[in-house]
Design an enzyme around this catalytic site. Structure first.
Site, short mmCIF file in Angstrom:
data_model
loop_
_atom_site.label_atom_id
_atom_site.label_comp_id
_atom_site.label_asym_id
_atom_site.label_seq_id
_atom_site.Cartn_x
_atom_site.Cartn_y
_atom_site.Cartn_z
CD GLU A 49 -6.62 5.30 -87.03
OE1 GLU A 49 -5.77 5.14 -86.13
OE2 GLU A 49 -7.55 4.50 -87.23
CD GLN A 70 -4.76 1.22 -86.94
OE1 GLN A 70 -5.90 1.35 -87.36
NE2 GLN A 70 -4.16 2.16 -86.24
CD GLU A 94 -15.97 10.64 -75.55
OE1 GLU A 94 -15.40 9.91 -76.40
OE2 GLU A 94 -17.20 10.87 -75.59
CB SER A 123 -11.12 -1.71 -90.63
OG SER A 123 -11.71 -1.06 -89.54
CB SER A 143 -7.99 -1.90 -81.06
OG SER A 143 -7.91 -0.57 -81.52
C1 LIG Z 1 -15.56 1.32 -87.14
C2 LIG Z 1 -14.31 1.07 -86.35
C3 LIG Z 1 -13.19 0.63 -87.00
C4 LIG Z 1 -12.01 0.39 -86.29
N1 LIG Z 1 -10.92 -0.10 -86.95
C5 LIG Z 1 -9.79 -0.40 -86.26
C6 LIG Z 1 -8.67 -0.99 -86.92
O1 LIG Z 1 -8.68 -1.22 -88.12
N2 LIG Z 1 -7.59 -1.31 -86.20
C7 LIG Z 1 -7.52 -1.06 -84.85
O2 LIG Z 1 -6.50 -1.35 -84.27
N3 LIG Z 1 -8.57 -0.52 -84.19
C8 LIG Z 1 -9.71 -0.20 -84.86
N4 LIG Z 1 -10.78 0.35 -84.19
C9 LIG Z 1 -10.71 0.48 -82.73
C10 LIG Z 1 -10.68 1.89 -82.18
O3 LIG Z 1 -9.43 2.48 -82.38
C11 LIG Z 1 -11.04 1.79 -80.71
O4 LIG Z 1 -12.36 1.32 -80.62
C12 LIG Z 1 -10.92 3.09 -79.98
O5 LIG Z 1 -9.59 3.48 -79.87
C13 LIG Z 1 -11.55 3.04 -78.58
O6 LIG Z 1 -11.13 1.95 -77.84
P1 LIG Z 1 -12.18 0.99 -77.12
O7 LIG Z 1 -13.10 0.53 -78.14
O8 LIG Z 1 -11.44 0.00 -76.36
O9 LIG Z 1 -12.98 1.92 -76.12
P2 LIG Z 1 -12.51 2.37 -74.65
O10 LIG Z 1 -11.13 2.88 -74.71
O11 LIG Z 1 -12.80 1.29 -73.68
O12 LIG Z 1 -13.48 3.58 -74.38
C14 LIG Z 1 -14.80 3.48 -73.79
C15 LIG Z 1 -15.31 4.89 -73.53
O13 LIG Z 1 -14.47 5.51 -72.55
C16 LIG Z 1 -13.96 6.73 -73.04
N5 LIG Z 1 -12.60 6.95 -72.53
C17 LIG Z 1 -11.56 6.09 -72.56
N6 LIG Z 1 -10.48 6.67 -72.04
C18 LIG Z 1 -10.82 7.92 -71.67
C19 LIG Z 1 -10.14 9.03 -71.08
N7 LIG Z 1 -8.84 8.97 -70.76
N8 LIG Z 1 -10.83 10.16 -70.86
C20 LIG Z 1 -12.15 10.25 -71.18
N9 LIG Z 1 -12.84 9.25 -71.75
C21 LIG Z 1 -12.19 8.09 -71.99
C22 LIG Z 1 -13.96 6.57 -74.55
O14 LIG Z 1 -13.98 7.83 -75.20
C23 LIG Z 1 -15.23 5.78 -74.77
O15 LIG Z 1 -16.32 6.63 -74.81
C24 LIG Z 1 -11.97 0.60 -84.89
C25 LIG Z 1 -13.13 1.06 -84.25
C26 LIG Z 1 -14.28 1.29 -84.96
C27 LIG Z 1 -15.49 1.77 -84.24
#
Ligand SMILES: Cc1cc2nc3c(=O)[nH]c(=O)nc-3n(C[C@H](O)[C@H](O)[C@H](O)COP(=O)(O)OP(=O)(O)OC[C@H]3O[C@@H](n4cnc5c(N)ncnc54)[C@H](O)[C@@H]3O)c2cc1C
Lengths: 415, 384
Positions: free
Chosen positions: A246, A128, A385, A163, A131
């Site tokens: 998902e 996928q 969140e 992933s 991100s």
């Molecule tokens: C093990 C693992 C596998 C993954 N696999 C994939 C994959 O295969 N393909 C893919 O595309 N993505 C994948 N992801 C990515 C995942 O979808 C993102 O990490 C996730 O959506 C969060 O985005 P970010 O990491 O940019 O964090 P951010 O969005 O920057 O968030 C940082 C913090 O801010 C908080 N936050 C953000 N916005 C808000 C809001 N509006 N209100 C309150 N709090 C908020 C979040 O909850 C978090 O605590 C994977 C992640 C992990 C950990």
């Protein structure tokens, strides 16, 4: 497959019947024609797909029979009892849980025919590409560009946390096709060929030591227009289907609420096994906490069961949005308790060697691994969140936060 | 009474939904309660010194026939099950209605069903309770839990037995016609009008289900069951009561959540609805998830009691471990997220908080039920 797949011993159920008796007959027919003991694994899986017994709620010809999903267990149990090989969902979770339902809903007939069979048999792994470094929770802000190029598209950008990218043959890809409109309106959804020379996959090591996910660089990647899913500019709508699925896929796996689950499965079962086997580890404090978590896990299991009963009646409740929240919290608390319970053994860790695993198994390996891997459960597939925001606004109807980013063209957003 | 476990009933998965008949029953009870049990009326009733709303009870008990839901037709009841009684209790929880349903139509009725209903001494009072002609109460402290070691505080003496002793914190005693009294030599029926019976109301935390002290001084009783059967009957009543109390707690929690969502969506501060602040949204979303789970576990307990599942003791212990705390949390959030108005006597939130907190102690605290679970599911503590 012909719409009237023969079921020799279907008896009174009739060959077309897709009730439990009909399914048992079809399962028996499959097993009779392809003895699992002598049929190569892949041949068996293909035959199962062609018999419509892969995912019976899919349409005929696409691995299903258009039958109620709840009856899948009839097939699965019949095949498991006969020792038939499975398609190892731990290897192809993204294909099964996210790509497939999206293809089914938005794919052309040609796309469904091409992609679904090898997806289900596991011949082709999917990943996928959503991100990005600058777009996680705010996925719609993503910057990867797709530009028209002859009869196809040229894609440039960077994806992250992908992933299984190192195993994948195909990817579902969300890219920006129009930067001049507000962010949700300028996205388009594609199927991306991971063997394209412009795709570079680099491992990203995780807190568990291994690299289950990757960063993916896309440089001049060619995507034929025939691999577009949904209309140009409709990518967000298509992506929401993927994201919803998902959450259900993650929330429904393991510790809470997977179909037909009994008590004490998943993470809870691991802890209660240790508790019973090793009385010397018990303390009053751990006892109280274990009983509290046992009750919560049971409540989550029953909530999942109730949701399934609603689905079976065709009246889905909104509980699904909450299941992933419970699942993440329970997995984290139970795995944390398990490390504590193990005392000295809790200080050890299986293996920090950097590997690129082939399967994802939340309840696999040792307690330390489970504790660390569970941290991802409240991040992957939408953070807890963000899910709470979704429940508050879509289920409870609470007013949205004031927002400044929804109507501006994407190119003018502050970054 | 919960029928004996059977192999067949243990194999089938619990039905966690509501049938159409159950939804119809809910609609009827809710419509009665919206007309007669609005919060302002409930508060006025609670303050007028009467132990319960007799008019509302008449409509509910005899008018709609809900008093006899748990009683077979041939014994004067409706021949329904714990599933239907649970639906009634959800609605009563939603409106904190001051009626003796849990105490009279569940605890007292189930205790009688545990006695020999072929005996006229049992069948006659049972029919009277089932038809709503009389109101019964089981004379045990409301804090008694299923499986608790029996501690009868009443002695029976003589061939035409006279009962003496005291039972504290009995819910539903004030205003009842018939007390079912566990004594040293069995379970007795005692007419509250009889000589030697004194029921002293206690100023109670829960305004809508007050408790009272029952004092018996050589009060005439009629034997319902000898000691062995009496204890089994009382324990079965406590199990059914505890399991169904979960549905009442669900109703309490549900009202608190709905009302708080409504209010925070309307109340404006800082130029926007307070419900648009994420700090509140997250709390309410988390509460919603707990209420959704409470519904699943309460339904599971009601279904297990209705089918006589071998698993019913576990189902009840899970429901009581879970739902009591959810109701208390919901009521507490309701008060807090209403701000000052939530702290007033005028606003109904306090009625729910008082009910929720008292109900958490009723028929065993969540901690008691977790201790029961430890035994039932083989998770012993360090010293056992
Ligand atoms: C093990 C693992 C596998 C993954 N696999 C994939 C994959 O295969 N393909 C893919 O595309 N993505 C994948 N992801 C990515 C995942 O979808 C993102 O990490 C996730 O959506 C969060 O985005 P970010 O990491 O940019 O964090 P951010 O969005 O920057 O968030 C940082 C913090 O801010 C908080 N936050 C953000 N916005 C808000 C809001 N509006 N209100 C309150 N709090 C908020 C979040 O909850 C978090 O605590 C994977 C992640 C992990 C950990």
């Amino acid at each position: 497959m012909s719409p009237t797949h023969p079921g020799p011993e279907a008896g009174s159920a009739g060959p077309e019947a897709v009730d439990a008796a009909g399914l048992r007959a079809r399962t028996a027919a499959l097993l009779a024609a392809h003895d699992p003991a002598t049929t190569p694994r892949l041949d068996f899986l293909r035959a199962r797909f062609d018999a419509g017994l892969a995912w019976i709620h899919f349409p005929e010809g696409l691995g299903g029979l258009g039958a109620p999903r709840a009856l899948q267990t009839v097939v699965d149990e019949g095949l498991a009892a006969a020792g038939a090989p499975g398609n190892d969902p731990r290897r192809i979770g993204i294909g099964l849980g996210m790509a497939a339902p999206t293809l089914l809903q938005y794919g052309t007939d040609e796309q469904k025919r091409r992609f679904l069979r090898p997806l289900w048999t596991g011949e082709e792994v999917w990943c996928q590409l959503f991100s990005e470094p600058g777009a996680g929770s705010d996925l719609a802000a993503l910057a990867t560009r797709a530009v028209r190029d002859g009869d196809g598209w040229r894609v440039d950008g960077q994806k992250v946390w992908t992933s299984s990218a190192h195993l994948a043959r195909w990817a579902i890809l969300l890219a920006r096709t129009d930067p001049t409109v507000p962010k949700h309106a300028g996205l388009t959804y594609f199927v991306c060929d991971m063997t394209d020379p412009g795709v570079e996959v680099r491992p990203l090591r995780q807190i568990t030591g291994e690299a289950e996910f990757n960063e993916v660089f896309l440089t001049g990647v060619r995507v034929p227009d025939a691999h577009r899913l949904g209309a140009v500019g409709e990518g967000w709508r298509v992506a929401r289907t993927t994201l919803m699925n998902e959450r259900v896929a993650i929330g429904g796996s393991g510790a809470s609420g997977a179909p037909g689950e009994t008590r004490e499965t998943g993470m809870l079962g691991l802890v209660t096994d240790t508790w019973r086997a090793r009385p010397e580890l018990r303390t009053h404090d751990l006892h109280q906490r274990l009983l509290g978590l046992w009750v919560q896990a049971e409540a989550a299991r029953l909530t999942g069961e109730r949701l399934r009963q609603q689905l079976r009646r065709g009246r889905p409740g909104p509980e699904g949005s909450g299941l992933k929240l419970s699942f993440a919290r329970l997995n984290q608390e139970l795995s944390g308790l398990e490390v504590e319970l193990l005392a000295e053994d809790g200080l050890a860790y299986g293996d920090w060697t950097m590997t690129r695993p082939e399967v994802v198994d939340f309840t696999g390996r040792d307690a330390g691994y489970r504790y660390l891997r569970a941290k991802g459960n409240s991040i992957e597939g939408g953070t807890s969140e963000v899910l709470l925001n979704i429940v508050a606004e879509r289920v409870l109807g609470l007013p949205p936060e004031p927002r400044t980013d929804k109507d501006l063209p994407w190119k003018d957003l502050p970054r | 009474m919960t029928p004996p476990p059977s192999a067949a009933s243990s194999a089938t998965a619990p039905d966690l939904l509501y049938s159409e008949a159950e939804e119809d029953l809910r609609a009827a009870v809710r419509s009665l309660l919206t007309h007669r049990g609005a919060p302002a009326t409930v508060l006025a009733e609670a303050e007028n010194g009467r132990p319960y709303d007799a008019e509302l009870w008449r409509s509910l008990a005899s008018g709609m026939g809900t008093a006899g839901l748990l009683v077979p037709d041939k014994l004067g009841g409706q021949g329904a099950t714990a599933r239907e009684a649970a639906v009634v209790l959800e609605e009563l929880g939603r409106s904190v209605a001051p009626v003796p349903y849990l105490t009279g139509a569940v605890l007292a009725v189930t205790a009688l069903l545990g006695c020999d209903t072929a005996e006229d001494a049992v069948a006659a009072p049972l029919a009277a309770l089932a038809e709503g002609r009389r109101v019964g109460a089981l004379a045990v402290p409301l804090t008694t839990w299923p499986g608790a070691r029996p501690t009868e505080t009443v002695r029976a003496a003589g061939r035409r037995p006279l009962l003496s002793g005291e039972v504290t914190a009995v819910a539903g005693a004030a205003g009842s016609d018939l007390l079912l009294v566990p004594a040293d030599t069995g379970l007795y029926a005692v007419d509250t009008e009889a000589e030697g019976v004194r029921i002293t109301p206690v100023t109670s935390l829960d305004l809508t289900r007050p408790v009272a002290r029952v004092t018996l001084a050589e009060a005439p009783g009629s034997l319902l069951a000898g000691p062995g059967r009496a204890r089994a009957a009382v324990d079965a009543a406590l199990l059914t009561g505890a399991g169904l109390l979960a549905s009442e707690q669900l109703g309490v929690a549900e009202w608190c959540l709905e009302e708080t969502v409504r209010y925070t969506g309307e109340r404006r501060q800082f130029g926007r609805p307070v419900g648009s602040f994420q700090a509140l949204k997250h709390r309410l979303a988390a509460l919603w998830l707990e209420v959704a789970s409470a519904r699943a576990v309460a339904r599971n307990a009601a279904d297990a009691l209705a089918t006589g599942s071998v698993d019913r003791a576990v189902a009840v212990a899970v429901a009581q471990s879970y739902c009591g705390e959810v109701a208390v949390r919901a009521a507490q959030e309701c008060v807090q997220l209403h701000g000052g108005i939530g702290m007033t006597w005028e606003h109904p939130a306090h009625l729910y908080l008082k009910r929720a907190k008292s109900a958490e102690l009723a028929l065993g605290t969540p901690g008691r039920h977790r201790a029961t679970l430890a035994r039932l599911v083989d998770l012993p503590g360090p010293q056992d």
